[in-house]
Write a protein that holds these residues in place. Sequence first.
Motif, PDB file in Angstrom:
ATOM      1  N   LEU A   1      41.699  50.126  27.985  1.00  7.27           N
ATOM      2  CA  LEU A   1      41.164  48.699  28.551  1.00  7.27           C
ATOM      3  C   LEU A   1      40.429  49.046  29.170  1.00  7.27           C
ATOM      4  O   LEU A   1      39.896  49.881  29.393  1.00  7.27           O
ATOM      5  CB  LEU A   1      42.726  48.703  29.385  1.00  7.27           C
ATOM      6  CG  LEU A   1      44.024  48.315  28.551  1.00  7.27           C
ATOM      7  CD1 LEU A   1      45.305  47.737  30.292  1.00  7.27           C
ATOM      8  CD2 LEU A   1      44.202  47.516  27.712  1.00  7.27           C
ATOM      9  N   ARG A   2      39.090  47.737  28.195  1.00  4.14           N
ATOM     10  CA  ARG A   2      37.992  48.271  28.048  1.00  4.14           C
ATOM     11  C   ARG A   2      37.280  47.459  29.763  1.00  4.14           C
ATOM     12  O   ARG A   2      38.017  46.399  29.941  1.00  4.14           O
ATOM     13  CB  ARG A   2      37.257  47.634  27.228  1.00  4.14           C
ATOM     14  CG  ARG A   2      37.406  49.176  25.893  1.00  4.14           C
ATOM     15  CD  ARG A   2      36.877  48.146  24.271  1.00  4.14           C
ATOM     16  NE  ARG A   2      37.701  46.811  24.105  1.00  4.14           N
ATOM     17  CZ  ARG A   2      36.616  46.201  23.276  1.00  4.14           C
ATOM     18  NH1 ARG A   2      35.202  47.112  22.928  1.00  4.14           N
ATOM     19  NH2 ARG A   2      36.732  45.328  22.760  1.00  4.14           N
ATOM     20  N   CYS A   3      35.921  48.504  29.439  1.00  2.00           N
ATOM     21  CA  CYS A   3      35.807  47.233  31.089  1.00  2.00           C
ATOM     22  C   CYS A   3      34.151  47.727  31.034  1.00  2.00           C
ATOM     23  O   CYS A   3      33.706  48.692  31.237  1.00  2.00           O
ATOM     24  CB  CYS A   3      36.235  48.268  32.463  1.00  2.00           C
ATOM     25  SG  CYS A   3      35.565  47.178  33.980  1.00  2.00           S
ATOM     26  N   ASN A   4      33.755  46.902  31.611  1.00  2.00           N
ATOM     27  CA  ASN A   4      31.842  47.024  32.000  1.00  2.00           C
ATOM     28  C   ASN A   4      31.321  46.372  33.074  1.00  2.00           C
ATOM     29  O   ASN A   4      31.799  45.257  33.440  1.00  2.00           O
ATOM     30  CB  ASN A   4      31.517  46.690  30.228  1.00  2.00           C
ATOM     31  CG  ASN A   4      30.963  47.603  28.992  1.00  2.00           C
ATOM     32  OD1 ASN A   4      32.338  47.447  27.887  1.00  2.00           O
ATOM     33  ND2 ASN A   4      30.159  48.128  29.053  1.00  2.00           N
ATOM     34  N   TYR A   5      30.423  46.813  33.600  1.00  2.57           N
ATOM     35  CA  TYR A   5      30.315  46.625  34.617  1.00  2.57           C
ATOM     36  C   TYR A   5      28.224  46.171  34.812  1.00  2.57           C
ATOM     37  O   TYR A   5      28.202  47.160  33.890  1.00  2.57           O
ATOM     38  CB  TYR A   5      30.588  47.514  35.797  1.00  2.57           C
ATOM     39  CG  TYR A   5      30.070  48.521  35.961  1.00  2.57           C
ATOM     40  CD1 TYR A   5      30.761  50.362  35.703  1.00  2.57           C
ATOM     41  CD2 TYR A   5      28.561  48.763  36.265  1.00  2.57           C
ATOM     42  CE1 TYR A   5      29.700  51.018  35.464  1.00  2.57           C
ATOM     43  CE2 TYR A   5      28.166  49.883  36.645  1.00  2.57           C
ATOM     44  CZ  TYR A   5      28.694  51.645  35.709  1.00  2.57           C
ATOM     45  OH  TYR A   5      27.903  52.496  36.612  1.00  2.57           O
ATOM     46  N   SER A   6      28.033  45.450  35.510  1.00  3.72           N
ATOM     47  CA  SER A   6      26.472  45.539  35.716  1.00  3.72           C
ATOM     48  C   SER A   6      26.368  45.193  36.992  1.00  3.72           C
ATOM     49  O   SER A   6      26.402  44.907  37.793  1.00  3.72           O
ATOM     50  CB  SER A   6      26.768  43.518  35.092  1.00  3.72           C
ATOM     51  OG  SER A   6      25.292  43.638  36.284  1.00  3.72           O
TER      52      SER A   6
ATOM     53  N   GLN B   1      35.401  42.704  30.953  1.00  2.00           N
ATOM     54  CA  GLN B   1      36.697  43.048  31.013  1.00  2.00           C
ATOM     55  C   GLN B   1      36.452  42.057  29.660  1.00  2.00           C
ATOM     56  O   GLN B   1      36.743  41.089  28.673  1.00  2.00           O
ATOM     57  CB  GLN B   1      38.230  42.843  31.216  1.00  2.00           C
ATOM     58  CG  GLN B   1      38.424  43.856  32.909  1.00  2.00           C
ATOM     59  CD  GLN B   1      39.445  43.538  33.384  1.00  2.00           C
ATOM     60  OE1 GLN B   1      39.781  43.194  34.450  1.00  2.00           O
ATOM     61  NE2 GLN B   1      40.713  44.089  33.229  1.00  2.00           N
ATOM     62  N   LEU B   2      36.889  42.889  28.103  1.00  2.35           N
ATOM     63  CA  LEU B   2      36.468  42.834  26.682  1.00  2.35           C
ATOM     64  C   LEU B   2      37.868  42.118  26.303  1.00  2.35           C
ATOM     65  O   LEU B   2      37.403  41.408  25.477  1.00  2.35           O
ATOM     66  CB  LEU B   2      35.761  43.812  25.426  1.00  2.35           C
ATOM     67  CG  LEU B   2      34.328  44.025  26.642  1.00  2.35           C
ATOM     68  CD1 LEU B   2      33.993  45.984  26.025  1.00  2.35           C
ATOM     69  CD2 LEU B   2      33.774  43.394  26.566  1.00  2.35           C
ATOM     70  N   ASP B   3      38.580  42.496  26.686  1.00  4.31           N
ATOM     71  CA  ASP B   3      40.225  42.548  25.664  1.00  4.31           C
ATOM     72  C   ASP B   3      40.985  41.313  27.087  1.00  4.31           C
ATOM     73  O   ASP B   3      41.161  41.712  27.725  1.00  4.31           O
ATOM     74  CB  ASP B   3      40.799  43.128  25.591  1.00  4.31           C
ATOM     75  CG  ASP B   3      40.043  44.223  24.598  1.00  4.31           C
ATOM     76  OD1 ASP B   3      39.849  45.404  24.741  1.00  4.31           O
ATOM     77  OD2 ASP B   3      39.495  43.548  23.432  1.00  4.31           O
ATOM     78  N   SER B   4      41.351  40.115  26.716  1.00  3.36           N
ATOM     79  CA  SER B   4      41.746  39.460  27.809  1.00  3.36           C
ATOM     80  C   SER B   4      43.438  39.933  27.433  1.00  3.36           C
ATOM     81  O   SER B   4      44.532  40.130  28.405  1.00  3.36           O
ATOM     82  CB  SER B   4      41.582  37.696  27.382  1.00  3.36           C
ATOM     83  OG  SER B   4      41.614  37.571  26.022  1.00  3.36           O
ATOM     84  N   GLN B   5      44.118  40.153  25.982  1.00  4.07           N
ATOM     85  CA  GLN B   5      45.133  40.237  26.117  1.00  4.07           C
ATOM     86  C   GLN B   5      45.731  40.896  24.634  1.00  4.07           C
ATOM     87  O   GLN B   5      44.997  41.813  23.913  1.00  4.07           O
ATOM     88  CB  GLN B   5      45.839  39.174  24.797  1.00  4.07           C
ATOM     89  CG  GLN B   5      46.060  38.386  25.743  1.00  4.07           C
ATOM     90  CD  GLN B   5      47.313  37.271  25.205  1.00  4.07           C
ATOM     91  OE1 GLN B   5      47.291  37.184  23.999  1.00  4.07           O
ATOM     92  NE2 GLN B   5      47.714  35.578  26.229  1.00  4.07           N
ATOM     93  N   VAL B   6      46.203  43.158  24.854  1.00  7.65           N
ATOM     94  CA  VAL B   6      46.426  43.782  24.278  1.00  7.65           C
ATOM     95  C   VAL B   6      47.370  44.161  23.594  1.00  7.65           C
ATOM     96  O   VAL B   6      48.559  44.798  24.767  1.00  7.65           O
ATOM     97  CB  VAL B   6      45.566  45.046  24.687  1.00  7.65           C
ATOM     98  CG1 VAL B   6      45.367  46.954  24.559  1.00  7.65           C
ATOM     99  CG2 VAL B   6      43.944  44.821  24.995  1.00  7.65           C
TER     100      VAL B   6
END
Lengths: 115, 112
Positions: B21-26, B6-11
């Motif tokens: 809210l961004r999310c990337n997975y592997s 999750q690229l942003d800890s606080q928004v």
Amino acid sequence: DAGVTQSPTHLIKTRGQQVTLRCSPKSGHDTVSWYQQALGQGPQFIFQYYEEEERQRGNFPDRFSGHQFPNYSSELNVNALLLGDSALYLCASSLAVGRRDYEQYFGPGTRLTVT
Amino acid sequence: AQSVTQLDSQVPVFEEAPVELRCNYSSSVSVYLFWYVQYPNQGLQLLLKYLSGSTLVKGINGFEAEFNKSQTSFHLRKPSVHISDTAEYFCAVTRTGNQFYFGTGTSLTVIP
């Protein structure tokens, strides 16, 4: 319809002691998973129980053990407590793989503080 | 194994403004994707999930997310936020439905 319940809500223990946390799944669910959520972190998978057996386990030491009862409720036991075990422990219930929609329903958690 | 970032800890965002809210997975295999919300001193509540089919999924409370396989992303969006949306949001992934992997969370603060 009762959701997932956990007890106790809060717990304070001393290093080296043992603790047991309890979980009752949502009505109709037969699978229980346990997670550890440290402060400011996401939940970490501990293990999952189905048909009274541990089905899968995350990267946690053997000090963490569990049990599932015939009524599907579950216990999480932690032996030889360390300060690092302080966390929110979440229980999640679901239906077994193959009969479900992959939804996990979470309880409110047990806040464990180790001093 | 799978992992979630999750690229942003606080928004922080103003009330009635849009948010993402961004999310990337592997993962080297197909996975199922989820967004959960956690209010203070509570457990996690499912917002939405992607299992298959349409890549745009709608959830509760006006949230939606888009699955992008080529970018391995699953970003959460809401066109207009409310004060009550202030909470911690977690992205999660599972391959088998047994073990879920969660991100570290994004704290959304809605400013009046």
